[in-house]
Design a protein around this motif. Structure first.
Motif, PDB file in Angstrom:
ATOM      1  N   ARG A   1      -2.679   6.232   7.817  1.00 50.08           N
ATOM      2  CA  ARG A   1      -3.495   5.022   7.693  1.00 50.08           C
ATOM      3  C   ARG A   1      -2.667   3.823   7.229  1.00 50.08           C
ATOM      4  N   ASN A   2      -1.823   4.012   6.215  1.00 50.54           N
ATOM      5  CA  ASN A   2      -1.033   2.895   5.695  1.00 50.54           C
ATOM      6  C   ASN A   2      -0.072   2.350   6.750  1.00 50.54           C
ATOM      7  N   GLN A   3       0.565   3.262   7.491  1.00 52.75           N
ATOM      8  CA  GLN A   3       1.485   2.818   8.531  1.00 52.75           C
ATOM      9  C   GLN A   3       0.746   2.066   9.626  1.00 52.75           C
ATOM     10  N   ALA A   4      -0.437   2.569   9.984  1.00 55.57           N
ATOM     11  CA  ALA A   4      -1.232   1.893  11.011  1.00 55.57           C
ATOM     12  C   ALA A   4      -1.679   0.517  10.539  1.00 55.57           C
ATOM     13  N   ASN A   5      -2.068   0.408   9.252  1.00 51.58           N
ATOM     14  CA  ASN A   5      -2.467  -0.898   8.724  1.00 51.58           C
ATOM     15  C   ASN A   5      -1.304  -1.884   8.761  1.00 51.58           C
ATOM     16  N   LEU A   6      -0.085  -1.401   8.461  1.00 52.30           N
ATOM     17  CA  LEU A   6       1.085  -2.274   8.533  1.00 52.30           C
ATOM     18  C   LEU A   6       1.347  -2.720   9.966  1.00 52.30           C
TER      19      LEU A   6
ATOM     20  N   PRO B   1      -4.639   4.173 -19.041  1.00 52.55           N
ATOM     21  CA  PRO B   1      -3.843   3.768 -17.887  1.00 52.55           C
ATOM     22  C   PRO B   1      -3.845   4.867 -16.829  1.00 52.55           C
ATOM     23  N   ALA B   2      -3.707   4.451 -15.558  1.00 51.28           N
ATOM     24  CA  ALA B   2      -3.678   5.421 -14.456  1.00 51.28           C
ATOM     25  C   ALA B   2      -2.702   4.923 -13.403  1.00 51.28           C
ATOM     26  N   ILE B   3      -1.987   5.850 -12.799  1.00 49.25           N
ATOM     27  CA  ILE B   3      -1.052   5.523 -11.732  1.00 49.25           C
ATOM     28  C   ILE B   3      -1.377   6.394 -10.519  1.00 49.25           C
ATOM     29  N   THR B   4      -1.396   5.778  -9.359  1.00 48.67           N
ATOM     30  CA  THR B   4      -1.714   6.483  -8.117  1.00 48.67           C
ATOM     31  C   THR B   4      -0.590   6.262  -7.121  1.00 48.67           C
ATOM     32  N   LEU B   5      -0.046   7.358  -6.605  1.00 49.86           N
ATOM     33  CA  LEU B   5       1.027   7.299  -5.627  1.00 49.86           C
ATOM     34  C   LEU B   5       0.548   7.909  -4.317  1.00 49.86           C
ATOM     35  N   PRO B   6       0.479   7.141  -3.233  1.00 48.97           N
ATOM     36  CA  PRO B   6       0.033   7.710  -1.962  1.00 48.97           C
ATOM     37  C   PRO B   6       1.048   8.725  -1.440  1.00 48.97           C
ATOM     38  N   ILE B   7       0.594   9.939  -1.145  1.00 45.82           N
ATOM     39  CA  ILE B   7       1.458  10.988  -0.607  1.00 45.82           C
ATOM     40  C   ILE B   7       1.144  11.248   0.854  1.00 45.82           C
ATOM     41  N   PHE B   8      -0.128  11.454   1.156  1.00 45.82           N
ATOM     42  CA  PHE B   8      -0.531  11.695   2.539  1.00 45.82           C
ATOM     43  C   PHE B   8      -1.826  10.940   2.812  1.00 45.82           C
ATOM     44  N   THR B   9      -1.781  10.034   3.774  1.00 48.52           N
ATOM     45  CA  THR B   9      -2.968   9.252   4.140  1.00 48.52           C
ATOM     46  C   THR B   9      -3.324   9.394   5.610  1.00 48.52           C
ATOM     47  N   GLY B  10      -2.722  10.352   6.266  1.00 51.72           N
ATOM     48  CA  GLY B  10      -3.017  10.532   7.689  1.00 51.72           C
ATOM     49  C   GLY B  10      -2.494   9.406   8.555  1.00 51.72           C
TER      50      GLY B  10
ATOM     51  N   ALA C   1       0.820  -1.214   0.000  1.00 49.65           N
ATOM     52  CA  ALA C   1       0.000   0.000   0.000  1.00 49.65           C
ATOM     53  C   ALA C   1       0.853   1.264   0.000  1.00 49.65           C
ATOM     54  N   PHE C   2       2.134   1.176   0.361  1.00 44.83           N
ATOM     55  CA  PHE C   2       3.020   2.342   0.369  1.00 44.83           C
ATOM     56  C   PHE C   2       3.524   2.680  -1.038  1.00 44.83           C
ATOM     57  N   TYR C   3       3.348   1.790  -2.009  1.00 49.63           N
ATOM     58  CA  TYR C   3       3.925   1.945  -3.333  1.00 49.63           C
ATOM     59  C   TYR C   3       2.853   2.327  -4.349  1.00 49.63           C
ATOM     60  N   PRO C   4       3.266   2.835  -5.511  1.00 48.19           N
ATOM     61  CA  PRO C   4       2.269   3.239  -6.518  1.00 48.19           C
ATOM     62  C   PRO C   4       1.434   2.051  -6.985  1.00 48.19           C
ATOM     63  N   SER C   5       0.211   2.346  -7.348  1.00 51.68           N
ATOM     64  CA  SER C   5      -0.666   1.336  -7.945  1.00 51.68           C
ATOM     65  C   SER C   5      -0.999   1.772  -9.361  1.00 51.68           C
ATOM     66  N   ILE C   6      -0.946   0.818 -10.289  1.00 50.01           N
ATOM     67  CA  ILE C   6      -1.193   1.091 -11.698  1.00 50.01           C
ATOM     68  C   ILE C   6      -2.435   0.323 -12.121  1.00 50.01           C
ATOM     69  N   THR C   7      -3.396   1.055 -12.697  1.00 47.02           N
ATOM     70  CA  THR C   7      -4.624   0.411 -13.159  1.00 47.02           C
ATOM     71  C   THR C   7      -4.813   0.723 -14.635  1.00 47.02           C
ATOM     72  N   LEU C   8      -5.400  -0.234 -15.331  1.00 41.82           N
ATOM     73  CA  LEU C   8      -5.645  -0.114 -16.763  1.00 41.82           C
ATOM     74  C   LEU C   8      -7.132  -0.232 -17.025  1.00 41.82           C
ATOM     75  N   THR C   9      -7.633   0.674 -17.874  1.00 39.37           N
ATOM     76  CA  THR C   9      -9.021   0.625 -18.306  1.00 39.37           C
ATOM     77  C   THR C   9      -9.040   0.779 -19.814  1.00 39.37           C
TER      78      THR C   9
END
Length: 483
Positions: free
Chosen positions: A349-354, A338-347, A305-313
């Motif tokens: 959440r990602n660290q807490a999930n880990l 194509p779309a790429i999403t890079l998490p920058i600020f999640t409050g 979840a800390f890394y970019p996600s790439i989706t194709l439509t």
């Protein structure tokens, strides 16, 4: 279609890295051997339950329980649910293609049309589309699939454990019922013997050879025997009810067997000392390890979840303003987004999930160690109790013989007038208690064999015999795919 097909095939074959931590099985928090180490290198085969319990009517009861028991049915439904969840997670690794068709008809008023006249037109289209397919570059989808697979395997192990538990419960309930039947026979025989003794004492009293006190003492012994008989009859009735509940069906007419009948149980002996590695053959231990592997895979998904996600439509098809021209030359249409999403600020959440995933893994490690310790205790207790129960059974046999001789001597002294009836009363009571306790000890010895079968994770069918001892048993049980 020719344009989209290579794209779909290429993205479907793409594979990325995995962020799942390397799995390391926890060290078992127990000693290297269960019981005395002198036998730890021996091997013994623990057969399936049909070989362990050869009594045909007990086998029939177990078959009925395996078909009708509600707890087992729930366990099997849990397996079916986990299998479906695994299939759902596994579907995320592949593009999802859909075929769609649409049509639009519209009318433009004259003041909006380019010609100054009202126009009526339409559009028709057919397309094959791929919606938001995630390229699993960092292994998030594969981590979720691995976790689902391990949980599915854990439920299968839990189902196997439920099988073994149910077989053991039916066997124990059956042994209890047979023991209560034997106690009932003993108390009925004691009542009949005491009834004859009362008649004898009354005749002696009428002939002036005894006292009323002796008559009352004989009657006390008779009523005591009747109370024992009533108590054991109640236990037999309750035992039938308990066996009916665990089998999940009405009981057939059962043959009452003596608790010492070889037909009741012939569980094969196992070495007095076993390597603790045999504990990993138990289904509950394997289930705990599967859940630990699933928690380990969840960490990989949380890391991704800390890394970019790439989706194709994308989509490909045909479009035309006329239905008749939908498949004419030049009507082809396609789109690719194509779309790429890079998490920058999640409050956070990602660290807490880990952190949650890591804590859950540590909790499963503690639970795995706890299950191992429980398994070690159950096997050690069963092995230890085996010899003590055998010694207790021999002592109880000697006690029964001694009390039988004591009763013979007390009755002889009473007939000769050398002693009152109180000595006979005491001897009869002691013999009744000794005989019933002898049945109870034999019941405990057989229950110990059932406990050992269950504690070692015995097979639930004839083809699931388990090898105990040596490296082969541990290797066969310890093999597991890496997450």
């Amino acid at each position: 279609m020719k344009t989209l097909t290579p794209i779909v095939m290429s993205v479907a074959l793409m594979s990325g890295c995995s962020l799942i931590p390397e799995y390391q099985a926890p060290v078992a928090p127990v000693t290297n051997a269960v019981g005395e180490t002198r036998a730890a290198t021996e091997e013994a085969r623990l057969p399936g339950w049909r070989d362990v319990f050869p009594d045909p009517q007990l086998q029939s009861l177990i078959d009925t329980a395996l078909s009708n028991n509600r707890d087992l049915r729930l366990a099997m439904l849990d397996v079916a649910e986990a299998r479906a969840l695994y299939q759902i997670e596994g579907a995320g690794r592949y593009p999802e293609l859909s075929l769609g068709a649409d049509s639009t008809r519209q009318r433009l008023p004259a003041d909006l049309s380019g010609t100054g006249r009202a126009e009526t037109g339409g559009q028709y289209g057919v397309q094959v589309g791929m919606a938001s397919y995630e390229l699993d570059v960092f292994g998030r989808v594969r981590s979720l699939e691995a976790a689902a697979m391990e949980r599915y395997l854990a439920t299968e192990e839990a189902s196997l454990s439920a099988h073994i538990t149910l077989v053991s419960e039916v066997a124990n309930a059956y042994l209890t019922l047979m023991a209560d039947h034997e106690k009932l026979r003993i108390s009925e025989q004691a009542e009949a013997d005491q009834q004859r003794a009362v008649s004898l004492v009354r005749n002696r009293y009428r002939n002036g050879l005894g006292t009323e006190l002796a008559v009352r003492q004989a009657e006390i012994a008779l009523e005591t025997a009747r109370a024992y008989r009533a108590q054991n009859a109640r236990l037999v009735a309750q035992g039938r009810h308990a066996l009916s509940v665990v089998t999940g069906a009405p009981l057939p007419l059962l043959i009452s067997r003596q608790i010492g009948d070889p037909m009741v149980t012939t569980l094969a002996e196992v070495p007095a000392g076993l390597p603790s590695s045999v504990l990993v053959q138990r289904p509950d231990v394997r289930a705990a390890e599967r859940n630990l592997r699933a928690a380990n895979a969840d960490i990989g998904a949380a890391r991704a979840a800390f890394y970019p996600s790439i989706t194709l439509t994308g989509g490909i098809g045909t479009a035309s303003s006329d239905l008749s021209g939908l498949f004419d030359g030049g009507s082809g249409a396609w789109s690719f987004s194509p779309a790429i999403t890079l998490p920058i600020f999640t409050g956070g959440r990602n660290q807490a999930n880990l952190e949650v995933a890591e804590v859950r893994r540590d909790r499963h490690i503690a639970r795995y160690e706890q299950v191992i310790q429980t398994a070690f205790k159950e096997v050690a207790d069963a092995l230890t109790a085996r010899q003590y129960l055998l010694d207790q059974e021999h002592a109880q046999d000697a006690l029964v013989k001694a009390t039988e001789r004591s009763l013979v001597l007390a009755e002889a002294r009473f007939r000769e007038g050398a002693d009152d009836y109180l000595a006979v009363l005491d001897a009869r009571r002691a013999l009744l208690d000794a005989r019933q306790e002898r049945v109870a000890v034999s019941r405990q010895k057989l229950a110990n064999r059932v406990q050992l079968y269950r504690a070692l994770g015995g097979g639930v069918s004839p083809d699931q015999a388990i090898l105990l001892g040596g490296e082969s048993g541990a290797a066969a049980a310890g093999s597991s795919p890496q997450s």
